[in-house]
Design a protein around this motif. Structure first.
Motif, PDB file in Angstrom:
ATOM      1  N   GLN A   1       0.436  -1.196  -0.182  1.00 25.61           N
ATOM      2  CA  GLN A   1      -0.047  -0.211   0.235  1.00 25.61           C
ATOM      3  C   GLN A   1       0.779   0.907  -0.110  1.00 25.61           C
ATOM      4  O   GLN A   1       1.552   1.533   0.916  1.00 25.61           O
ATOM      5  CB  GLN A   1      -0.963  -0.179   0.879  1.00 25.61           C
TER       6      GLN A   1
ATOM      7  N   ASP B   1      -1.610   6.792  -2.398  1.00 27.08           N
ATOM      8  CA  ASP B   1      -3.172   7.664  -1.694  1.00 27.08           C
ATOM      9  C   ASP B   1      -4.363   6.329  -2.159  1.00 27.08           C
ATOM     10  O   ASP B   1      -4.221   6.060  -3.315  1.00 27.08           O
ATOM     11  CB  ASP B   1      -2.834   9.114  -1.938  1.00 27.08           C
ATOM     12  N   TYR B   2      -5.842   7.709  -1.591  1.00 28.84           N
ATOM     13  CA  TYR B   2      -7.554   6.975  -1.823  1.00 28.84           C
ATOM     14  C   TYR B   2      -7.566   7.407  -3.210  1.00 28.84           C
ATOM     15  O   TYR B   2      -7.845   6.321  -4.070  1.00 28.84           O
ATOM     16  CB  TYR B   2      -7.586   7.652  -1.062  1.00 28.84           C
ATOM     17  N   SER B   3      -6.563   8.827  -4.242  1.00 27.84           N
ATOM     18  CA  SER B   3      -6.901   8.696  -5.225  1.00 27.84           C
ATOM     19  C   SER B   3      -6.391   8.005  -6.408  1.00 27.84           C
ATOM     20  O   SER B   3      -6.659   8.057  -7.406  1.00 27.84           O
ATOM     21  CB  SER B   3      -6.635   9.925  -5.468  1.00 27.84           C
TER      22      SER B   3
END
Length: 112
Positions: free
Chosen positions: A60, A63-65
């Protein structure tokens, strides 16, 4: 320059990231790959601000985007194409990139 096969291109989603350990002698052995718009980049898994790994969870790094690499320790954001920090305490610094090549759908990364 020593080069290692790290995975098949199909093991890396687009966009996506993958943590890999390399048997390099003179550097941190943990790196990560990022695939974005069909291009693959490799970076040493070390934040230029603290030296800590960028991820808390395996694989991971985005980022979320799914547009930027993110340090989960303090939220710094880096461009995938060149590792340049665009936001956070290490703004203006860059991740250490490593040479990547793809041959016969296999991804290779060099230690240098």
């Amino acid at each position: 320059m020593k080069e290692f096969r790290v995975c098949h291109v199909d093991e890396l989603t687009d966009p996506g990231s993958l943590e890999v350990t390399l048997p390099c002698e003179d550097m941190e052995p943990t790196i990560f790959l990022v695939k974005m718009e069909g291009r693959i980049y490799a970076y040493v898994n070390s934040c230029p601000h603290t030296g800590a790994p960028l991820n808390w969870l395996p694989d991971q790094f985005l980022d979320y985007s799914h547009e930027l690499i993110q340090c989960t320790l303090h939220g710094a954001r880096f461009r995938p194409g060149d590792g340049y920090c665009v936001w956070g305490p290490c703004q203006g610094q860059s991740l250490k990139s490593l040479p990547v090549s793809v041959r016969q759908r296999q991804i290779y990364v060099s230690c240098a």
